[in-house]
Design an enzyme around this catalytic site. Structure first.
Site, mmCIF file in Angstrom:
data_model
loop_
_atom_site.group_PDB
_atom_site.id
_atom_site.type_symbol
_atom_site.label_atom_id
_atom_site.label_comp_id
_atom_site.label_asym_id
_atom_site.label_seq_id
_atom_site.Cartn_x
_atom_site.Cartn_y
_atom_site.Cartn_z
ATOM 1 N N HIS A 128 -2.956 3.240 -4.535
ATOM 2 C CA HIS A 128 -2.352 2.726 -3.293
ATOM 3 C C HIS A 128 -0.929 2.207 -3.531
ATOM 4 O O HIS A 128 -0.547 1.147 -3.031
ATOM 5 C CB HIS A 128 -3.225 1.617 -2.676
ATOM 6 C CG HIS A 128 -4.479 2.141 -2.025
ATOM 7 N ND1 HIS A 128 -4.485 2.740 -0.786
ATOM 8 C CD2 HIS A 128 -5.769 2.150 -2.451
ATOM 9 C CE1 HIS A 128 -5.728 3.097 -0.469
ATOM 10 N NE2 HIS A 128 -6.521 2.752 -1.464
ATOM 11 N N ASP B 21 0.863 -1.179 0.000
ATOM 12 C CA ASP B 21 0.000 0.000 0.000
ATOM 13 C C ASP B 21 0.900 1.230 0.000
ATOM 14 O O ASP B 21 2.133 1.103 -0.082
ATOM 15 C CB ASP B 21 -0.964 -0.017 1.203
ATOM 16 C CG ASP B 21 -2.318 0.603 0.855
ATOM 17 O OD1 ASP B 21 -2.332 1.788 0.472
ATOM 18 O OD2 ASP B 21 -3.341 -0.094 0.944
ATOM 19 N N GLU C 145 -10.074 2.554 -4.730
ATOM 20 C CA GLU C 145 -9.725 3.955 -4.509
ATOM 21 C C GLU C 145 -8.572 4.461 -5.387
ATOM 22 O O GLU C 145 -7.512 4.818 -4.894
ATOM 23 C CB GLU C 145 -9.342 4.145 -3.019
ATOM 24 C CG GLU C 145 -10.458 3.766 -2.076
ATOM 25 C CD GLU C 145 -10.069 3.841 -0.602
ATOM 26 O OE1 GLU C 145 -10.921 4.224 0.201
ATOM 27 O OE2 GLU C 145 -8.919 3.500 -0.250
HETATM 28 C C1 TNX Z 1 -10.723 1.776 2.502
HETATM 29 S S1 TNX Z 1 -11.468 -0.933 1.669
HETATM 30 C C2 TNX Z 1 -9.661 1.117 1.921
HETATM 31 C C3 TNX Z 1 -8.414 0.934 2.691
HETATM 32 C C4 TNX Z 1 -8.481 1.609 4.032
HETATM 33 C C5 TNX Z 1 -9.833 1.362 4.656
HETATM 34 C C6 TNX Z 1 -9.963 1.890 6.040
HETATM 35 C C7 TNX Z 1 -10.526 -0.632 0.608
HETATM 36 C C8 TNX Z 1 -10.607 -1.579 -0.465
HETATM 37 N N1 TNX Z 1 -9.739 0.451 0.723
HETATM 38 O O1 TNX Z 1 -7.316 1.395 1.946
HETATM 39 O O2 TNX Z 1 -7.468 1.101 4.827
HETATM 40 O O3 TNX Z 1 -10.816 1.948 3.839
HETATM 41 O O4 TNX Z 1 -11.113 1.381 6.679
#
Ligand code: TNX
Length: 558
Positions: free
Chosen positions: A276, A205, A339
């Site tokens: 990420h 990440d 994301e």
């Molecule tokens: C969303 S869930 C994210 C993570 C974060 C998390 C915190 C997801 C696929 N991505 O990168 O750590 O929320 O709750």
């Protein structure tokens, strides 16, 4: 001292399909126990021998049924076998079923295969006194010498059981906070104890890269370390000034995979892309859209920096997939995909040129284009792609598995489109959330998800029609670790919520997901859970007591 375990209410968790009083004489286990198992169950038999010897101090011998010349074993024995009838019953259904019978001096564990036998043995462990879950016998003989656990008498009992879902998992983010390998091994043991079979490892990440890749050594040399970490709540913008990081060697990961395989747990690795990826960009700025030098992420949240879409970046990703496939035999490879902001691509002349040549109407479609290319490589390696539900926004291979995290709607949509789905909705299954909205709880990303709420979750939403239900492979909890700095805290966040989830994914459905039925079901579950916590204590799990954190776990002195 003779300990009698009374039937038929031994508080087995997750609850089996059926438990009833059996016929015949009880079984008395003491000083010397034989395990009778065919060579094909050698791994299960050796595992049982190890834990029994450790926890009881008894001498345990493994013998092949052939060695007894077809004669029934004499003395008390634990008999393991794969039963053809169970195997037949399991055809076309989820594997892992077993039948455990305690009768006339023997404990017989018959499975539909080795995994079924293993789950039967996990149930057997729960029939024994809690002290036998420890790493050495706690009963001391005269002169302080360990005498081994005294005799244990098991009343006649028949347990028939099979799992409801094939994907019974837990996710762990080892990027935001690095977790030692010994904790991963402990977690695998605990998953197996709860009859779960998937450990989803989120290895990379923005804030740390934990996967060694020989062809690109800077990924760990640079990407595994960050200067400092965000402390307190994200919005406070405070930092601790303390370097943090670490990575696993290839042998660490091979050890984990082999350890998990002995316990019928599949380690599903995740490398998150094309977003990420700040830790990777810190190691190799050429993978980015600006080639600007970056440091490994120190704050939490979504970063705008993402991979560029050049041919050599795709080759780089293929290299990672290759080395990942060499390390992890998992049939599933997780490519993340969550994301991913498009701001950099929108500004990049190269990305815009790519859109034109590929005939893409919007920058958003670039992520789908990227994922399709990397997914093709995963498929060529004979593995199935897994991605967070964002991957549904682009083209995905037919056999891709969608992880539904933004509620269950992505999962429903995917199942309707014919994709397999793993339910992981944040509202019920994000164990980084607090248990309660209470200042005594340790600092968490948000809240709150009490055990009852987890227990109310049913992996099959009513919107999934009968003929699509088979697409729901199961469910898993997620533990993102922005606010979980240590393995101790991780245990607190998982347990006992994981016990509730394990029952919802193993045991037969109890009807409605939320509402009155759910409440009634939880009331029946809670006493069993309270009883089960004593097992977790013997296993040295830093669980959260049902009435709230201990002073040592709390943020506040009470
Ligand atoms: C969303 S869930 C994210 C993570 C974060 C998390 C915190 C997801 C696929 N991505 O990168 O750590 O929320 O709750």
């Amino acid at each position: 001292m003779v300990r009698v375990v009374s039937a038929p209410s031994p508080a087995i968790l997750p609850a089996p399909v059926s438990v009833r009083r059996g016929a015949g004489r009880p079984v008395r286990l003491s000083g010397a126990v034989r395990i009778v198992a065919p060579r094909s169950l050698g791994s299960e038999a050796r595992w049982l021998r190890r834990i029994l010897e450790e926890g009881t101090g008894w001498r345990v011998e493994v013998v092949d049924p052939g060695d007894a010349d077809g004669r029934a074993p004499t003395g008390s024995a634990v008999v393991l076998e794969v039963a053809a009838a169970l195997r037949r019953q399991s055809r076309g259904r989820v594997a892992g079923g077993y039948r455990l019978e305690v009768r006339d001096g023997h404990v017989r564990v018959a499975g539909d295969g080795p995994a079924g036998v293993f789950y039967g043995l996990q149930t057997f462990r729960q029939l024994l006194p809690d002290a036998t879950l420890r790493r050495a016998s706690v009963t001391t003989g005269s002169g302080g010498r360990p005498a081994g656990a005294g005799p244990v008498v098991l009343e006649p009992l028949v347990v028939e059981d099979r799992p409801r879902f094939s994907w019974r998992g837990a996710h762990l983010d080892v990027s935001r906070h690095f977790m030692p390998k010994t904790f991963l091994l402990k977690l695998v043991d605990l998953l197996a104890f709860h009859k779960c079979n998937v450990l989803h490892l989120h290895l990379t990440d923005d804030q740390g890269w934990r996967l060694p890749v020989d062809r690109h050594p800077l990924l760990v040399e640079v990407g595994a370390w960050r200067r400092q970490s965000s402390t307190g709540h994200r919005r406070e913008r405070r930092f601790d000034g303390v370097p943090h990081g670490g990575y696993y060697t290839k042998d660490d990961l091979r050890e984990l995979v082999a350890f998990a395989a002995e316990r019928h747990v599949t380690v599903v690795p995740e490398v998150d892309m094309p977003g990420h990826v700040v830790a990777a960009l810190a190691a190799y700025p050429v993978l980015g859209n600006t080639h600007r030098r970056l440091e490994v992420g120190t704050r939490w949240g979504v970063y705008s920096q993402v991979l560029n879409l050049e041919e050599r970046t795709l080759e780089f990703c293929a290299d990672i997939v290759d080395e990942l496939c060499d390390l992890f035999p998992s049939p599933f490879v997780h490519l993340g995909g969550d994301e991913c902001p498009t701001t950099e691509w929108a500004r990049s002349p190269k990305a815009r040129a790519l859109m034109a040549t590929e005939g893409l109407a919007s920058v958003r479609q670039l992520q789908g284009w990227f994922t399709k290319r990397v997914a093709a490589h995963v498929t060529a390696r004979g593995r199935r792609v897994v991605g967070w539900d964002e991957i549904l926004e682009g083209p995905v291979p037919d056999d891709a598995v969608v992880m539904s995290w933004r509620g269950v709607k992505g999962g429903v949509e995917a199942a309707l489109a014919g994709h397999d789905v793993v339910m992981a909705p944040e509202e019920w299954l994000y164990f980084d959330w607090a248990y309660r909205d209470d200042p005594a709880e340790p600092l968490a990303i948000r809240g709150s998800t009490p055990v009852e709420k987890v227990y109310s979750f049913d992996p099959v939403p009513p919107e999934v029609p009968e003929d699509r239900r088979h697409h729901v492979l199961g469910a898993q909890c997620q533990l993102w670790t922005e606010y979980v700095p240590t393995s101790d805290r991780a245990e607190y966040q998982y347990f006992p919520r994981l016990c509730a989830l394990a029952e919802r994914i193993w045991s037969p459905s109890q009807g409605a997901s939320v509402g009155d039925d759910g409440v009634a079901a939880y009331e029946a579950f809670e006493p069993r859970l309270a009883r089960h916590l004593r097992r977790l204590a013997a296993l040295d799990v830093n669980y959260r007591p049902l009435d709230g954190p201990t002073p040592g776990q709390s943020r506040k002195w009470r």
